[in-house]
Design a protein around this motif. Structure first.
Motif, PDB file in Angstrom:
ATOM      1  N   MET A  33       0.833  -1.200   0.000  1.00 14.03           N
ATOM      2  CA  MET A  33       0.000   0.000   0.000  1.00 14.03           C
ATOM      3  C   MET A  33       0.869   1.252   0.000  1.00 14.03           C
ATOM      4  O   MET A  33       1.864   1.339   0.710  1.00 14.03           O
ATOM      5  CB  MET A  33      -0.931   0.006   1.212  1.00 14.03           C
ATOM      6  CG  MET A  33      -2.016  -1.058   1.187  1.00 14.03           C
ATOM      7  SD  MET A  33      -3.084  -0.966  -0.273  1.00 14.03           S
ATOM      8  CE  MET A  33      -3.703   0.722  -0.171  1.00 14.03           C
ATOM      9  N   GLY A  34       0.465   2.222  -0.816  1.00 15.17           N
ATOM     10  CA  GLY A  34       1.215   3.460  -0.932  1.00 15.17           C
ATOM     11  C   GLY A  34       2.301   3.409  -1.980  1.00 15.17           C
ATOM     12  O   GLY A  34       2.853   4.452  -2.352  1.00 15.17           O
ATOM     13  N   GLN A  35       2.623   2.214  -2.464  1.00 18.21           N
ATOM     14  CA  GLN A  35       3.666   2.076  -3.484  1.00 18.21           C
ATOM     15  C   GLN A  35       3.202   1.307  -4.710  1.00 18.21           C
ATOM     16  O   GLN A  35       3.650   1.590  -5.825  1.00 18.21           O
ATOM     17  CB  GLN A  35       4.897   1.387  -2.879  1.00 18.21           C
ATOM     18  CG  GLN A  35       5.573   2.189  -1.776  1.00 18.21           C
ATOM     19  CD  GLN A  35       6.885   1.570  -1.337  1.00 18.21           C
ATOM     20  OE1 GLN A  35       7.535   0.845  -2.094  1.00 18.21           O
ATOM     21  NE2 GLN A  35       7.279   1.835  -0.101  1.00 18.21           N
ATOM     22  N   THR A  36       2.325   0.336  -4.520  1.00 18.21           N
ATOM     23  CA  THR A  36       1.863  -0.505  -5.619  1.00 18.21           C
ATOM     24  C   THR A  36       0.414  -0.169  -5.952  1.00 18.21           C
ATOM     25  O   THR A  36      -0.427  -0.130  -5.041  1.00 18.21           O
ATOM     26  CB  THR A  36       1.965  -1.995  -5.231  1.00 18.21           C
ATOM     27  OG1 THR A  36       3.274  -2.276  -4.763  1.00 18.21           O
ATOM     28  CG2 THR A  36       1.652  -2.876  -6.428  1.00 18.21           C
ATOM     29  N   PRO A  37       0.072   0.080  -7.193  1.00 14.80           N
ATOM     30  CA  PRO A  37      -1.327   0.371  -7.537  1.00 14.80           C
ATOM     31  C   PRO A  37      -2.247  -0.792  -7.169  1.00 14.80           C
ATOM     32  O   PRO A  37      -1.859  -1.962  -7.269  1.00 14.80           O
ATOM     33  CB  PRO A  37      -1.280   0.580  -9.053  1.00 14.80           C
ATOM     34  CG  PRO A  37       0.142   0.897  -9.361  1.00 14.80           C
ATOM     35  CD  PRO A  37       0.967   0.148  -8.363  1.00 14.80           C
ATOM     36  N   LEU A  38      -3.445  -0.472  -6.750  1.00 16.69           N
ATOM     37  CA  LEU A  38      -4.430  -1.501  -6.457  1.00 16.69           C
ATOM     38  C   LEU A  38      -4.887  -2.157  -7.757  1.00 16.69           C
ATOM     39  O   LEU A  38      -4.982  -1.499  -8.794  1.00 16.69           O
ATOM     40  CB  LEU A  38      -5.626  -0.890  -5.731  1.00 16.69           C
ATOM     41  CG  LEU A  38      -5.362  -0.413  -4.301  1.00 16.69           C
ATOM     42  CD1 LEU A  38      -6.516   0.434  -3.797  1.00 16.69           C
ATOM     43  CD2 LEU A  38      -5.119  -1.603  -3.387  1.00 16.69           C
ATOM     44  N   PRO A  39      -5.207  -3.446  -7.728  1.00 18.32           N
ATOM     45  CA  PRO A  39      -5.628  -4.132  -8.946  1.00 18.32           C
ATOM     46  C   PRO A  39      -7.079  -3.811  -9.295  1.00 18.32           C
ATOM     47  O   PRO A  39      -7.850  -3.322  -8.451  1.00 18.32           O
ATOM     48  CB  PRO A  39      -5.480  -5.604  -8.571  1.00 18.32           C
ATOM     49  CG  PRO A  39      -5.789  -5.630  -7.108  1.00 18.32           C
ATOM     50  CD  PRO A  39      -5.184  -4.359  -6.558  1.00 18.32           C
ATOM     51  N   ALA A  40      -7.462  -4.110 -10.505  1.00 15.72           N
ATOM     52  CA  ALA A  40      -8.876  -4.093 -10.864  1.00 15.72           C
ATOM     53  C   ALA A  40      -9.546  -5.282 -10.171  1.00 15.72           C
ATOM     54  O   ALA A  40      -8.909  -6.313  -9.921  1.00 15.72           O
ATOM     55  CB  ALA A  40      -9.043  -4.200 -12.376  1.00 15.72           C
ATOM     56  N   HIS A  41     -10.813  -5.142  -9.860  1.00 13.76           N
ATOM     57  CA  HIS A  41     -11.479  -6.191  -9.092  1.00 13.76           C
ATOM     58  C   HIS A  41     -11.676  -7.480  -9.879  1.00 13.76           C
ATOM     59  O   HIS A  41     -11.917  -8.531  -9.278  1.00 13.76           O
ATOM     60  CB  HIS A  41     -12.810  -5.676  -8.550  1.00 13.76           C
ATOM     61  CG  HIS A  41     -12.646  -4.652  -7.461  1.00 13.76           C
ATOM     62  ND1 HIS A  41     -12.151  -4.968  -6.211  1.00 13.76           N
ATOM     63  CD2 HIS A  41     -12.895  -3.323  -7.440  1.00 13.76           C
ATOM     64  CE1 HIS A  41     -12.114  -3.879  -5.465  1.00 13.76           C
ATOM     65  NE2 HIS A  41     -12.559  -2.864  -6.188  1.00 13.76           N
ATOM     66  N   ASP A  42     -11.572  -7.414 -11.188  1.00 16.15           N
ATOM     67  CA  ASP A  42     -11.699  -8.647 -11.968  1.00 16.15           C
ATOM     68  C   ASP A  42     -10.365  -9.379 -12.114  1.00 16.15           C
ATOM     69  O   ASP A  42     -10.283 -10.407 -12.795  1.00 16.15           O
ATOM     70  CB  ASP A  42     -12.305  -8.367 -13.343  1.00 16.15           C
ATOM     71  CG  ASP A  42     -11.444  -7.440 -14.208  1.00 16.15           C
ATOM     72  OD1 ASP A  42     -10.369  -7.000 -13.742  1.00 16.15           O
ATOM     73  OD2 ASP A  42     -11.857  -7.150 -15.355  1.00 16.15           O
ATOM     74  N   GLU A  43      -9.328  -8.874 -11.433  1.00 16.84           N
ATOM     75  CA  GLU A  43      -8.003  -9.496 -11.526  1.00 16.84           C
ATOM     76  C   GLU A  43      -7.719 -10.461 -10.378  1.00 16.84           C
ATOM     77  O   GLU A  43      -6.647 -11.072 -10.334  1.00 16.84           O
ATOM     78  CB  GLU A  43      -6.920  -8.417 -11.559  1.00 16.84           C
ATOM     79  CG  GLU A  43      -6.953  -7.557 -12.817  1.00 16.84           C
ATOM     80  CD  GLU A  43      -5.903  -6.459 -12.798  1.00 16.84           C
ATOM     81  OE1 GLU A  43      -5.167  -6.342 -11.793  1.00 16.84           O
ATOM     82  OE2 GLU A  43      -5.811  -5.721 -13.794  1.00 16.84           O
ATOM     83  N   TYR A  44      -8.644 -10.608  -9.435  1.00 16.27           N
ATOM     84  CA  TYR A  44      -8.406 -11.507  -8.304  1.00 16.27           C
ATOM     85  C   TYR A  44      -9.742 -12.103  -7.852  1.00 16.27           C
ATOM     86  O   TYR A  44     -10.821 -11.583  -8.145  1.00 16.27           O
ATOM     87  CB  TYR A  44      -7.736 -10.760  -7.136  1.00 16.27           C
ATOM     88  CG  TYR A  44      -8.630  -9.740  -6.475  1.00 16.27           C
ATOM     89  CD1 TYR A  44      -9.376 -10.081  -5.359  1.00 16.27           C
ATOM     90  CD2 TYR A  44      -8.770  -8.449  -6.997  1.00 16.27           C
ATOM     91  CE1 TYR A  44     -10.235  -9.152  -4.771  1.00 16.27           C
ATOM     92  CE2 TYR A  44      -9.618  -7.528  -6.417  1.00 16.27           C
ATOM     93  CZ  TYR A  44     -10.346  -7.892  -5.300  1.00 16.27           C
ATOM     94  OH  TYR A  44     -11.197  -6.996  -4.723  1.00 16.27           O
ATOM     95  N   ASP A  45      -9.649 -13.209  -7.082  1.00 12.06           N
ATOM     96  CA  ASP A  45     -10.820 -13.872  -6.510  1.00 12.06           C
ATOM     97  C   ASP A  45     -10.846 -13.779  -4.987  1.00 12.06           C
ATOM     98  O   ASP A  45     -11.912 -13.863  -4.372  1.00 12.06           O
ATOM     99  CB  ASP A  45     -10.825 -15.357  -6.890  1.00 12.06           C
ATOM    100  CG  ASP A  45     -10.620 -15.567  -8.382  1.00 12.06           C
ATOM    101  OD1 ASP A  45     -11.485 -15.113  -9.154  1.00 12.06           O
ATOM    102  OD2 ASP A  45      -9.594 -16.175  -8.761  1.00 12.06           O
ATOM    103  N   PHE A  46      -9.656 -13.639  -4.401  1.00  8.01           N
ATOM    104  CA  PHE A  46      -9.471 -13.733  -2.950  1.00  8.01           C
ATOM    105  C   PHE A  46      -8.584 -12.553  -2.554  1.00  8.01           C
ATOM    106  O   PHE A  46      -7.462 -12.426  -3.036  1.00  8.01           O
ATOM    107  CB  PHE A  46      -8.798 -15.075  -2.648  1.00  8.01           C
ATOM    108  CG  PHE A  46      -8.596 -15.423  -1.195  1.00  8.01           C
ATOM    109  CD1 PHE A  46      -8.328 -14.484  -0.221  1.00  8.01           C
ATOM    110  CD2 PHE A  46      -8.628 -16.758  -0.811  1.00  8.01           C
ATOM    111  CE1 PHE A  46      -8.115 -14.829   1.106  1.00  8.01           C
ATOM    112  CE2 PHE A  46      -8.415 -17.137   0.511  1.00  8.01           C
ATOM    113  CZ  PHE A  46      -8.155 -16.164   1.469  1.00  8.01           C
ATOM    114  N   LEU A  47      -9.098 -11.711  -1.661  1.00  8.38           N
ATOM    115  CA  LEU A  47      -8.330 -10.567  -1.160  1.00  8.38           C
ATOM    116  C   LEU A  47      -7.873 -10.860   0.261  1.00  8.38           C
ATOM    117  O   LEU A  47      -8.696 -11.107   1.149  1.00  8.38           O
ATOM    118  CB  LEU A  47      -9.180  -9.304  -1.181  1.00  8.38           C
ATOM    119  CG  LEU A  47      -8.497  -8.017  -0.706  1.00  8.38           C
ATOM    120  CD1 LEU A  47      -7.374  -7.618  -1.666  1.00  8.38           C
ATOM    121  CD2 LEU A  47      -9.512  -6.882  -0.557  1.00  8.38           C
ATOM    122  N   ALA A  48      -6.568 -10.853   0.487  1.00  9.12           N
ATOM    123  CA  ALA A  48      -5.995 -11.029   1.823  1.00  9.12           C
ATOM    124  C   ALA A  48      -5.380  -9.704   2.266  1.00  9.12           C
ATOM    125  O   ALA A  48      -4.587  -9.112   1.531  1.00  9.12           O
ATOM    126  CB  ALA A  48      -4.936 -12.129   1.814  1.00  9.12           C
TER     127      ALA A  48
END
Length: 230
Positions: A33-48
């Motif tokens: 966080m703060g360095q890497t852009p957040l992904p689009a929501h269709d790029e993952y199934d499980f958020l940890a």
């Protein structure tokens, strides 16, 4: 299964969640966080969502917290599997309407958590009634509207919750490896102040048996979470 892991500091990574994912042949991507852009929501199934030393309301110091909370809300609304650990659990609770406050006691070390009756109908169902877990936190979350309390400890009544069938918050660290704890000692040793629920640095490092046991508990929980969600 595509897992995206939100990391808040370099020394708190996915730890044994990454090992579990590798063994299940799932993909796992880390984003700081703060360095890497957040992904689009269709790029993952499980958020940890991992831990971190900051408080979830320190928006002035960490402006990305507001963006992260909005992202978590969108992930929940989109039906993703969402797991938060420690700070991550507090972020989920806040998003769902459960305030985060200072806990009565700082809890650092190996202390038992006891499962509630509701846990028997949750991804923690395969665990014994009491589990020795690792803790490193000073804040605590409230149980948000619609969520179910899954576990408690002597120092902290709110240790785990389930919201719906695929959103879980764990205050304790079942994902930590020995290396994770060594990094916490190296970076956060100033928090090891005397207290009724604070162990010494020597007491924090797990035995081989303890490390294996927590790794097995994590795998049982994650397998059940994925199975219930699909």
């Amino acid at each position: 299964m595509r897992i995206h892991c939100l990391q808040h500091v370099p020394f708190e990574d996915a730890a044994n969640i990454a090992l579990w994912a590798q063994r299940r042949r799932f993909s796992l991507v880390l984003g700081l966080m703060g360095q890497t852009p957040l992904p689009a929501h269709d790029e993952y199934d499980f958020l940890a969502i991992m831990g971190g030393p900051m408080n979830i309301y320190e928006h002035d110091r960490f402006p990305w917290l507001a963006e992260e909370k909005a992202f978590i809300r969108q992930a929940i609304d989109g039906g993703k599997i969402v797991l938060g650990v420690c700070l991550g659990a507090q972020l989920i609770s806040d998003v769902l309407g459960g305030p985060v406050t200072r806990n009565r006691h700082r809890e650092i070390g190996w202390f038992p958590v006891r499962l509630t009756e509701a846990a028997r109908q949750s991804p923690l169902a395969a665990w014994p009634d009491e589990v020795l877990a690792f803790h490193w936190h000073g804040d605590t979350f409230a149980i948000a509207p619609g969520a179910r309390l899954l576990a408690s400890s002597d120092a902290c009544p709110h240790q785990a919750f389930l919201w719906g069938d695929r959103v879980v918050g764990l205050q304790f660290h079942i994902e930590y490896s020995r290396e994770s704890i060594e990094r916490m000692i190296a970076h956060c040793a100033d928090e090891l102040q005397p207290g009724p629920f604070v162990q010494s640095a020597d007491e924090l490092l797990p035995s081989v048996a303890a490390a294996r046991r927590t790794e097995e508990l994590l795998a049982k929980f994650l397998d059940a979470l994925v199975q219930r969600a699909h």
